[in-house]
Write an enzyme that holds these catalytic residues in place. Structure first.
Site, PDB file in Angstrom:
ATOM      1  NE  ARG A   1      -6.625   0.786  11.959  1.00  0.00           N
ATOM      2  CZ  ARG A   1      -5.334   0.403  11.463  1.00  0.00           C
ATOM      3  NH1 ARG A   1      -4.395   1.357  11.331  1.00  0.00           N
ATOM      4  NH2 ARG A   1      -5.089  -0.419  10.828  1.00  0.00           N
TER       5      ARG A   1
ATOM      6  CE1 TYR B   1      14.725  31.298   3.558  1.00  0.00           C
ATOM      7  CE2 TYR B   1      14.949  29.294   3.619  1.00  0.00           C
ATOM      8  CZ  TYR B   1      14.579  30.075   2.863  1.00  0.00           C
ATOM      9  OH  TYR B   1      14.319  30.179   1.441  1.00  0.00           O
TER      10      TYR B   1
ATOM     11  CE  LYS C   1      -0.140  -0.252   5.007  1.00  0.00           C
ATOM     12  NZ  LYS C   1      -0.841  -0.740   5.954  1.00  0.00           N
TER      13      LYS C   1
ATOM     14  CG  MET D   1      11.029  23.372  -0.974  1.00  0.00           C
ATOM     15  SD  MET D   1       9.915  24.619  -2.209  1.00  0.00           S
ATOM     16  CE  MET D   1       8.940  25.293  -0.807  1.00  0.00           C
TER      17      MET D   1
HETATM   18  C1  LIG Z   1       0.015  -1.792   6.688  1.00  0.00           C
HETATM   19  C2  LIG Z   1      -0.572  -3.082   7.205  1.00  0.00           C
HETATM   20  C3  LIG Z   1       0.277  -4.187   7.334  1.00  0.00           C
HETATM   21  C4  LIG Z   1       1.844  -3.988   7.333  1.00  0.00           C
HETATM   22  O1  LIG Z   1       2.354  -3.515   8.559  1.00  0.00           O
HETATM   23  P1  LIG Z   1       3.966  -3.286   8.717  1.00  0.00           P
HETATM   24  O2  LIG Z   1       4.279  -2.855  10.089  1.00  0.00           O
HETATM   25  O3  LIG Z   1       4.282  -2.289   7.708  1.00  0.00           O
HETATM   26  O4  LIG Z   1       4.436  -4.616   8.593  1.00  0.00           O
HETATM   27  C5  LIG Z   1      -0.464  -5.434   7.821  1.00  0.00           C
HETATM   28  N1  LIG Z   1      -1.585  -5.414   7.839  1.00  0.00           N
HETATM   29  C6  LIG Z   1      -2.541  -4.486   7.540  1.00  0.00           C
HETATM   30  C7  LIG Z   1      -3.921  -4.874   7.693  1.00  0.00           C
HETATM   31  C8  LIG Z   1      -1.781  -3.185   7.225  1.00  0.00           C
HETATM   32  O5  LIG Z   1      -2.826  -2.201   6.938  1.00  0.00           O
END
Ligand SMILES: *Cc1c(COP(=O)(O)O)cnc(C)c1O
Length: 355
Positions: free
Chosen positions: A128, A251, A33, A299
């Site tokens: 969650r 800066y 992701k 930047m």
């Molecule tokens: C992002 C995520 C992971 C991976 O987590 P890491 O800490 O990067 O290994 C696993 N399961 C779910 C549902 C996630 O959202």
């Protein structure tokens, strides 16, 4: 050409996947992701041909992987957000996580000849997403009654796995373990679960961060395995000047030279995704040696103290994190987590991939 870029090492990525296999013996859903944690969604998936599945956060990411020819299971970790996504999920053989009643309700109205697998998200303590364990039998029955859902799995997420002393993880492992359904595949462990909680390894693990060569345990807890950083953020010295005692740098003039000293300017800044705020000192590597960052990060540039390397000159390579300088260390100094730095690189920063 501006010298800032991120180099990406596919061999390191495959090495880290092999480490996950060695530690767990489990099936691996590689989490890609957020554009592969900033490394490039399609590049990561193509480099990880050995993964059993990929986990993404949205339909868009799933479609991008399918369009690139990825054949493995693609899991939508938050399922779908609106009913209009369901026909596309079915057409593209994506695997949604079902975590809420609104999703069940939307699925009830679907008529389709196509089929898909699904994971039921169980809330074992993260609070969650997900159904209470007590609701799961009814949810499973609802999904089984839909003729287009094939294989079901139970998936839950660990809230405190980085903390090996926390009692929460054991409770979560037990809560998932108590659910009946011996035939359903199960998945619990993220990277910290892979590294520290063998009881959470069955049947599928879901590592993200550790695949990219970064430990979620911070720098104090030794990782149980050798990870190799996939991304190295690089640039070069674009100027080296001798400053005089009392000169204020950058800066706001926050940094004042306490003696005559060489100061280098590195061609990278917060516009590339390098942090701007630090709560403790941070260094970069200039030709492999540490040089402290001084003054405010701009930047497009930042300034470094070159007193320890008077021979440094324009064009010298600078590493901001990655090879020889763990991103965990930079994150800690910036008061943030490595995840944030990796997926916070900006669009303008070029990525260069090595196979
Ligand atoms: C992002 C995520 C992971 C991976 O987590 P890491 O800490 O990067 O290994 C696993 N399961 C779910 C549902 C996630 O959202």
């Amino acid at each position: 050409m501006r010298p800032a870029y991120a180099s990406l090492d596919a061999r390191a990525l495959r090495h880290n996947l092999a480490q996950v296999r060695e530690l767990t013996g489990a099936r691996v859903m590689a989490i890609v992701k957020a554009n592969g944690y900033g490394h490039g969604l399609v590049w990561v998936a193509k480099a990880l041909t050995g993964a059993d599945a990929f986990g993404v956060a949205s339909l868009e990411e799933g479609l991008e992987l399918r369009a690139a020819g990825i054949q493995q299971e693609i899991c939508l970790l938050e399922g779908f957000f609106e009913a209009a996504e369901i026909p596309i999920i079915l057409r593209e053989r994506l695997t949604p996580v079902i975590h809420d009643h609104h999703q069940l309700e939307a699925l009830r109205h679907v008529r389709s000849d196509r089929r898909c697998d699904a994971w039921i998200k169980v809330d074992t303590g993260m609070h969650r997403l997900g159904f209470d364990p007590a609701e799961v039998p009814a949810v499973a029955a609802d999904l089984a009654a839909l003729r287009f859902v094939d294989r079901l799995g139970l998936l839950s997420h660990l809230a405190c796995a980085e903390d090996f002393a926390s009692p929460v993880t054991i409770l979560q492992i037990e809560a998932l373990g108590r659910l009946p359904f011996p035939g359903l595949r199960r998945s619990l462990a993220n990277s910290a679960g892979v590294m520290g909680w063998p009881a959470a390894h069955a049947d599928w693990v879901r590592p993200g961060l550790m695949l990219y060569g970064v430990s979620p345990l911070g720098r104090t807890v030794p990782a149980p395995t050798v990870l190799k950083p996939v991304m190295t953020l690089r640039s070069r010295l674009i100027s080296v000047r001798r400053r005089k005692e009392g000169d204020a740098i950058g800066y706001g003039g926050d940094y004042r030279c306490r003696e005559n000293m060489p100061v280098g300017v590195v061609g990278v800044g917060y516009g590339d995704g390098y942090p701007r705020e630090f709560r403790s000192a941070v260094s970069v590597l200039v030709q492999g040696r540490r040089a402290p960052v001084i003054g405010r990060v701009s930047m497009d540039m930042l300034t470094v103290d070159l007193r320890d390397m008077p021979q440094a000159q324009v064009g010298d390579e600078v590493i901001l994190w990655g090879e020889g300088l763990p991103v965990e260390e930079v994150a800690e100094a910036a008061g943030t987590i490595p995840y944030r730095l990796l997926c916070g690189l900006t669009q303008r920063l070029p990525r260069r991939e090595c196979p």
